[in-house]
Design a protein around this motif. Structure first.
Motif, mmCIF file in Angstrom:
data_model
loop_
_atom_site.group_PDB
_atom_site.id
_atom_site.type_symbol
_atom_site.label_atom_id
_atom_site.label_comp_id
_atom_site.label_asym_id
_atom_site.label_seq_id
_atom_site.Cartn_x
_atom_site.Cartn_y
_atom_site.Cartn_z
ATOM 1 N N ALA A 28 2.942 53.554 32.824
ATOM 2 C CA ALA A 28 3.798 54.431 32.022
ATOM 3 C C ALA A 28 3.693 55.866 32.518
ATOM 4 O O ALA A 28 2.605 56.355 32.828
ATOM 5 C CB ALA A 28 3.402 54.357 30.552
ATOM 6 N N ASP A 29 4.834 56.534 32.583
ATOM 7 C CA ASP A 29 4.905 57.943 32.936
ATOM 8 C C ASP A 29 5.069 58.733 31.643
ATOM 9 O O ASP A 29 6.154 58.753 31.042
ATOM 10 C CB ASP A 29 6.079 58.189 33.879
ATOM 11 C CG ASP A 29 6.075 59.598 34.476
ATOM 12 O OD1 ASP A 29 5.420 60.485 33.899
ATOM 13 O OD2 ASP A 29 6.742 59.797 35.518
ATOM 14 N N GLU A 30 4.010 59.383 31.209
ATOM 15 C CA GLU A 30 4.030 60.071 29.924
ATOM 16 C C GLU A 30 4.788 61.391 29.986
ATOM 17 O O GLU A 30 5.140 61.952 28.947
ATOM 18 C CB GLU A 30 2.593 60.257 29.426
ATOM 19 C CG GLU A 30 1.987 58.894 29.073
ATOM 20 C CD GLU A 30 0.490 58.933 28.818
ATOM 21 O OE1 GLU A 30 -0.126 59.987 29.037
ATOM 22 O OE2 GLU A 30 -0.061 57.903 28.414
ATOM 23 N N ARG A 31 5.084 61.877 31.184
ATOM 24 C CA ARG A 31 5.885 63.095 31.309
ATOM 25 C C ARG A 31 7.328 62.824 30.912
ATOM 26 O O ARG A 31 7.993 63.679 30.295
ATOM 27 C CB ARG A 31 5.846 63.610 32.748
ATOM 28 C CG ARG A 31 4.464 63.904 33.307
ATOM 29 C CD ARG A 31 4.546 64.140 34.812
ATOM 30 N NE ARG A 31 5.179 63.006 35.480
ATOM 31 C CZ ARG A 31 5.654 63.029 36.723
ATOM 32 N NH1 ARG A 31 5.586 64.149 37.433
ATOM 33 N NH2 ARG A 31 6.204 61.954 37.263
ATOM 34 N N THR A 32 7.839 61.661 31.274
ATOM 35 C CA THR A 32 9.252 61.347 31.070
ATOM 36 C C THR A 32 9.479 60.280 30.002
ATOM 37 O O THR A 32 10.628 59.970 29.690
ATOM 38 C CB THR A 32 9.879 60.861 32.388
ATOM 39 O OG1 THR A 32 9.193 59.677 32.826
ATOM 40 C CG2 THR A 32 9.761 61.936 33.465
ATOM 41 N N GLY A 33 8.389 59.699 29.454
ATOM 42 C CA GLY A 33 8.547 58.654 28.463
ATOM 43 C C GLY A 33 9.163 57.393 29.035
ATOM 44 O O GLY A 33 10.056 56.789 28.428
ATOM 45 N N THR A 34 8.676 56.983 30.213
ATOM 46 C CA THR A 34 9.227 55.829 30.915
ATOM 47 C C THR A 34 8.122 54.848 31.249
ATOM 48 O O THR A 34 7.013 55.255 31.626
ATOM 49 C CB THR A 34 9.899 56.272 32.240
ATOM 50 O OG1 THR A 34 10.886 57.266 31.951
ATOM 51 C CG2 THR A 34 10.553 55.101 32.943
ATOM 52 N N LEU B 62 10.156 58.992 42.126
ATOM 53 C CA LEU B 62 10.232 58.848 40.678
ATOM 54 C C LEU B 62 11.481 59.471 40.066
ATOM 55 O O LEU B 62 11.864 59.111 38.946
ATOM 56 C CB LEU B 62 8.987 59.446 40.017
ATOM 57 C CG LEU B 62 7.732 58.581 40.058
ATOM 58 C CD1 LEU B 62 6.521 59.362 39.553
ATOM 59 C CD2 LEU B 62 7.927 57.316 39.230
ATOM 60 N N GLU B 63 12.109 60.403 40.756
ATOM 61 C CA GLU B 63 13.313 61.028 40.207
ATOM 62 C C GLU B 63 14.577 60.274 40.597
ATOM 63 O O GLU B 63 15.472 60.085 39.768
ATOM 64 C CB GLU B 63 13.392 62.479 40.653
ATOM 65 C CG GLU B 63 12.293 63.333 40.050
ATOM 66 C CD GLU B 63 12.382 64.788 40.450
ATOM 67 O OE1 GLU B 63 12.088 65.659 39.605
ATOM 68 O OE2 GLU B 63 12.732 65.052 41.610
ATOM 69 N N THR B 64 14.661 59.821 41.842
ATOM 70 C CA THR B 64 15.868 59.126 42.297
ATOM 71 C C THR B 64 15.706 57.617 42.334
ATOM 72 O O THR B 64 16.681 56.886 42.408
ATOM 73 C CB THR B 64 16.236 59.587 43.718
ATOM 74 O OG1 THR B 64 15.198 59.161 44.626
ATOM 75 C CG2 THR B 64 16.362 61.095 43.779
ATOM 76 N N HIS B 65 14.433 57.157 42.304
ATOM 77 C CA HIS B 65 14.076 55.733 42.435
ATOM 78 C C HIS B 65 14.419 55.170 43.813
ATOM 79 O O HIS B 65 14.425 53.961 44.010
ATOM 80 C CB HIS B 65 14.715 54.890 41.322
ATOM 81 C CG HIS B 65 14.392 55.400 39.951
ATOM 82 N ND1 HIS B 65 15.363 55.738 39.039
ATOM 83 C CD2 HIS B 65 13.214 55.692 39.368
ATOM 84 C CE1 HIS B 65 14.785 56.191 37.938
ATOM 85 N NE2 HIS B 65 13.487 56.172 38.111
ATOM 86 N N ALA B 66 14.671 56.054 44.758
ATOM 87 C CA ALA B 66 14.951 55.620 46.123
ATOM 88 C C ALA B 66 13.665 55.169 46.810
ATOM 89 O O ALA B 66 12.582 55.720 46.559
ATOM 90 C CB ALA B 66 15.584 56.759 46.916
ATOM 91 N N GLY C 279 7.375 62.922 42.008
ATOM 92 C CA GLY C 279 6.259 62.127 42.495
ATOM 93 C C GLY C 279 6.716 60.773 42.967
ATOM 94 O O GLY C 279 7.900 60.567 43.305
ATOM 95 N N TRP C 280 5.782 59.816 42.985
ATOM 96 C CA TRP C 280 6.058 58.512 43.556
ATOM 97 C C TRP C 280 5.497 57.390 42.684
ATOM 98 O O TRP C 280 4.458 57.542 42.031
ATOM 99 C CB TRP C 280 5.436 58.403 44.948
ATOM 100 C CG TRP C 280 5.927 59.433 45.909
ATOM 101 C CD1 TRP C 280 7.025 59.353 46.720
ATOM 102 C CD2 TRP C 280 5.351 60.715 46.160
ATOM 103 N NE1 TRP C 280 7.156 60.503 47.461
ATOM 104 C CE2 TRP C 280 6.142 61.348 47.143
ATOM 105 C CE3 TRP C 280 4.221 61.386 45.657
ATOM 106 C CZ2 TRP C 280 5.850 62.626 47.624
ATOM 107 C CZ3 TRP C 280 3.928 62.660 46.130
ATOM 108 C CH2 TRP C 280 4.743 63.259 47.104
ATOM 109 N N LEU C 281 6.195 56.280 42.699
ATOM 110 C CA LEU C 281 5.714 55.020 42.144
ATOM 111 C C LEU C 281 5.261 54.161 43.313
ATOM 112 O O LEU C 281 6.010 53.955 44.267
ATOM 113 C CB LEU C 281 6.839 54.305 41.383
ATOM 114 C CG LEU C 281 6.582 52.851 40.976
ATOM 115 C CD1 LEU C 281 5.512 52.778 39.897
ATOM 116 C CD2 LEU C 281 7.878 52.196 40.503
ATOM 117 N N VAL C 282 4.024 53.660 43.260
ATOM 118 C CA VAL C 282 3.474 52.813 44.313
ATOM 119 C C VAL C 282 3.293 51.402 43.757
ATOM 120 O O VAL C 282 2.704 51.210 42.687
ATOM 121 C CB VAL C 282 2.132 53.363 44.826
ATOM 122 C CG1 VAL C 282 1.531 52.415 45.866
ATOM 123 C CG2 VAL C 282 2.318 54.757 45.414
#
Length: 345
Positions: free
Chosen positions: A197-203, A271-275, A254-257
């Motif tokens: 979970a990303d607590e900055r964006t609530g995702t 994390l912003e574009t999901h690319a 940032g990044w999702l790994v």
């Protein structure tokens, strides 16, 4: 209801392609001893950060026996044989009436629920706080915490292995024990495990092992409508899509790994574009390389002399000295890769 973004649906059809995209090579600098369980035993790590960086701890599950706690040197700090625990996560400042502790939670297949552990931030003592069974779950599998950015409440996501249902519960304290009250659930359709979970964006990001990565609002009042952001395509990401961790930057970046398990690699996404950003592997260096990773975790905190820029911790399927264990990577080497450079630079 599930939605698919962009070309994710098309990518699913490519799952049978052999060989993934080239992967940058990095190295681990430390490792733990092997867990007690034999065969496919070690699974998921989580980083607990101390006010004194060098005193920070790494939790690691042995899904046959319980949870290990390691120091930043990889030495064993504690071993709690409290059942068949699969995935683990930690959070801070959990209120127990007149005192505050930090808390670890793990999906618990022995009790079909969640096992909880309290961490004393002053002494680093870790104690078992009991298990909370969950209704309408067959096999607890994945697990991650979420601290609400709206109401400050602590929540947890637990996946039921098949058909990949994620159950969100509110975690509390009733004066005697930890509680876990279901607030919603969503089913992805097939086996699902890793989440973060990303607590900055609530995702919350959820991995469906043979399909890909999904995202959904993490607040209990958000619609239970996951959106697919990455697919198992045999190129960027190969089955199983296993562990997931975040390397945050700024307010939303940032990044999702994600562990690309079958080809011994990891895929990273913006994390912003999901690319898709890049792929990388952990190869032989100071310790042996890493294969077939289940769980992983990232902390960007200063963790002492060896890891002043943070740590990337992964489960290793084939440790050269015996059973499965956990490898510690200096986060600075991974950050260079994610920023577009080479681990050797």
């Amino acid at each position: 209801m599930k939605r698919i973004l962009g070309l994710a649906a098309f990518s699913l059809a490519l799952g049978g392609c052999g060989g993934g995209l080239p992967a940058v090579e990095i190295e681990a600098v430390l490792e733990t001893a092997s867990v007690a369980g034999t065969g496919d035993a070690a699974d998921d790590p989580a980083v607990w950060v101390s006010d004194n960086p060098a005193d920070s701890l790494i939790f690691g599950t042995d899904k046959d026996n319980g949870v290990y706690v390691y120091t930043m040197t990889g030495a064993e700090h504690a071993y709690l044989p409290e059942g068949r625990l699969n995935n683990v996560d930690v959070r801070y400042d959990f209120a127990l009436g007149d005192r505050v502790v930090d808390i670890a939670g793990a999906s618990d297949r022995s009790n079909i629920g969640i096992a909880f552990f309290f961490i004393d931030p002053d002494t680093r003592d870790v104690n078992y706080a009991g298990a909370v069974p969950l209704d309408n779950i067959v096999e607890p599998y994945g697990f991650c915490f979420y601290r609400s950015h709206q109401d400050g409440e602590l929540y947890a996501f637990v996946s039921d292995k098949d058909p990949g249902t994620f159950v969100q519960v509110r975690v509390g304290w009733n004066g005697d024990s930890v509680t876990a009250e279901e607030v919603r659930r969503v089913t992805l359709g097939t086996i699902a495990e890793g989440c973060v979970a990303d607590e900055r964006t609530g995702t919350v990001y959820m991995n469906e092992e043979n399909a890909g990565v999904w995202m959904m609002g993490a607040e209990p009042t958000d619609p239970a409508e996951p959106v697919q952001i990455a697919a198992v395509d045999g190129q960027q990401l190969s089955a199983d899509a296993e562990g997931a961790a975040l390397l945050p930057r700024g307010e939303t970046g940032g990044w999702l790994v994600v562990s690309s398990q079958s080809d011994n690699a990891y895929a990273a996404y913006d994390l912003e574009t999901h690319a898709f950003v890049t792929r990388f592997r952990i190869v032989d260096g100071a310790v042996d390389g890493v294969t077939h990773t289940d769980g992983l975790d990232i902390s960007t905190a200063n963790l002492g002399e060896t890891f002043p820029g943070g740590i990337f911790v992964v489960q290793d399927d084939e440790n050269e000295t015996g059973g499965q264990n956990f490898k510690f990577v200096d986060l600075r080497s991974l950050t260079v890769v994610l920023e577009g450079g080479s681990a050797a630079e």
